[in-house]
Design a protein around this motif. Structure first.
Motif, short mmCIF file in Angstrom:
data_model
loop_
_atom_site.label_atom_id
_atom_site.label_comp_id
_atom_site.label_asym_id
_atom_site.label_seq_id
_atom_site.Cartn_x
_atom_site.Cartn_y
_atom_site.Cartn_z
N ARG A 296 1.56 -12.33 -5.79
CA ARG A 296 1.63 -11.00 -6.02
C ARG A 296 0.20 -10.81 -6.71
N ALA A 297 -0.26 -9.54 -6.16
CA ALA A 297 -1.54 -8.85 -6.68
C ALA A 297 -1.01 -7.61 -7.53
N TYR A 298 -1.85 -7.77 -9.01
CA TYR A 298 -1.60 -6.72 -9.64
C TYR A 298 -2.05 -5.29 -9.19
N GLU A 299 -1.06 -4.27 -9.40
CA GLU A 299 -1.61 -3.02 -8.82
C GLU A 299 -2.76 -2.36 -9.18
N ASP A 300 -3.17 -2.76 -10.52
CA ASP A 300 -4.58 -2.00 -10.82
C ASP A 300 -5.66 -2.77 -10.48
N THR A 301 -5.40 -3.98 -9.94
CA THR A 301 -6.71 -4.79 -9.29
C THR A 301 -7.11 -4.26 -7.89
N VAL A 302 -6.36 -3.44 -7.11
CA VAL A 302 -6.45 -3.03 -5.93
C VAL A 302 -6.57 -1.80 -5.53
N GLY A 303 -7.66 -1.60 -4.92
CA GLY A 303 -8.55 -0.09 -4.62
C GLY A 303 -7.44 0.64 -3.69
N GLU A 304 -7.55 1.95 -3.50
CA GLU A 304 -6.61 2.77 -3.10
C GLU A 304 -6.71 2.54 -1.55
N ASP A 305 -7.71 2.08 -0.88
CA ASP A 305 -8.06 1.81 0.40
C ASP A 305 -7.77 0.54 1.26
N ASN A 306 -7.28 -0.56 0.13
CA ASN A 306 -6.75 -1.63 0.33
C ASN A 306 -5.32 -1.88 0.28
N GLU A 307 -4.71 -2.79 1.03
CA GLU A 307 -3.56 -3.14 0.84
C GLU A 307 -2.99 -4.10 -0.15
#
Length: 362
Positions: A310-321
């Motif tokens: 799992r990746a943390y939500e706040d480390t993933v940009g809006e344009d990335n999955e």
């Protein structure tokens, strides 16, 4: 009570979760950490927040999992409690660090999957996970109880504003970057894109101690191989020399010198478990030795860690999955010698020394 326990509690309550009057707070801790729980509750009372405390027991969890049939449902009552909670404080401490070592890895994986909605809800709150220096954890670290207490509180009772400022220099390097390459000896050479994903500065908020900067790789961008030369202690068992080879982001080959079956089961938890969810760089040099405790070990100076799952939500940009999984398992590479971190082709750390520190060699 040791005054360092009070200092520890003050950091948790006033810095890590920043409690406010009227907040509903859930504290989860084992009995051996009662002194820290008492200090936390005194401060919760000072703030005017509302605590609920849950007893945490590896023995009880082991008994439940060994008696089950590997078919678990999401505990709706626990989920409801978390949904009504403003802040969540988790205190770790062990009577026996190998208590769950005889639980089948497949059982653990099934249980984690069922509890994933609870975990996701917890992560959406203000939360802090921290450590109380229990004797069993000292024993695992091969330290005396007093020595381990000193180690834990030296790593926790810090000037976290100064830590934030120091680590911000690495955030400034990573945040606008595209590609990162990690090289260590002739066993690790891996590249990944972090384009569009924010880099976060961990200075003792959600994890206490803090002391890392971290982000998420673009899931399908990871290429190369990694030998995690620091042991992984997972589900009460030690995994040594974990090796992963990536193609198009996915783990296509893996091995371990010890307890390879534990690593295999992690990777087989679900589809997302075969992709990286985190790249982290350890920067807390008060953590100067390996202690078989990932809360500390991943922050250790002169290390890099990567987490499958799992990746943390706040480390993933809006344009990335965002890579999603029921697991998030960190593993560590020693970067103190014959190693480098490259960002967009520029070496920004060599043999553990950052380009913004004295002693960095161009």
């Amino acid at each position: 009570m040791d005054p360092r326990i009070r200092n520890h509690a003050e950091i948790v309550v006033n810095h890590s979760v920043s409690l406010e009057p009227g907040d509903d707070v859930l504290v989860v801790a084992p009995p051996i950490a009662e002194d820290l729980v008492v200090a936390i509750h005194e401060l919760i009372g000072d703030v005017g927040a509302n605590p609920v405390t849950m007893f945490d027991s590896d023995r009880a969890e082991r008994a439940f999992l060994r008696a089950g049939d590997d078919e678990y449902e999401t505990p709706a009552h626990e989920l409801a409690l978390i949904e009504e909670t403003d802040a969540y404080i988790s205190v770790r401490a062990d009577d026996n660090v190998t208590e769950t070592s005889d639980v089948d890895p497949a059982t653990n994986a099934a249980y984690r999957q069922a509890n994933q909605p609870v975990l996701e809800e917890r992560l959406s709150k203000r939360w802090c996970g921290t450590q109380f220096p229990a004797p069993a954890n000292a024993q695992l670290a091969e330290m005396s109880t007093e020595g381990y207490e000193n180690f834990v509180w030296d790593a926790i009772n810090k000037d976290w504003d100064a830590v934030r400022e120091h680590q911000a220099q690495m955030v400034e390097i990573l945040d606008p970057a595209d590609e990162v390459r990690i090289v260590s000896g002739d066993t690790t050479d891996v590249t990944m894109s972090i384009d569009g994903n924010p880099t976060l500065n961990d200075y003792g908020e959600k994890n206490l101690p803090g002391g890392e900067v971290f982000t998420a790789p673009v899931a399908d961008s990871v290429e190369g191989e990694v030998l995690f030369d620091k042991p992984l202690y997972h589900q009460g068992r030690e995994v040594t020399d974990a090796y992963l080879r990536f193609e198009d982001g996915e783990v296509v080959e893996h091995s371990a010198a010890k307890n390879e079956d534990v690593l295999t089961q992690v990777l087989e938890t679900d589809e997302g478990a075969r992709y990286l969810g985190e790249l982290g760089i350890g920067m807390n040099r008060d953590i100067d030795r390996f202690t078989y405790n990932m809360l500390f070990d991943e922050k250790m100076g002169d290390t890099v860690h990567m987490a499958v799952g799992r990746a943390y939500e706040d480390t993933v940009g809006e344009d990335n999955e965002r890579n999603d999984s029921a697991v998030h398992v960190d593993m560590i590479v020693d970067m103190s010698a014959d190693s480098s971190i490259e960002v967009d082709g520029e070496v920004v750390q060599r043999d553990g020394t950052f380009k913004f520190e004295d002693g960095f060699e161009e």
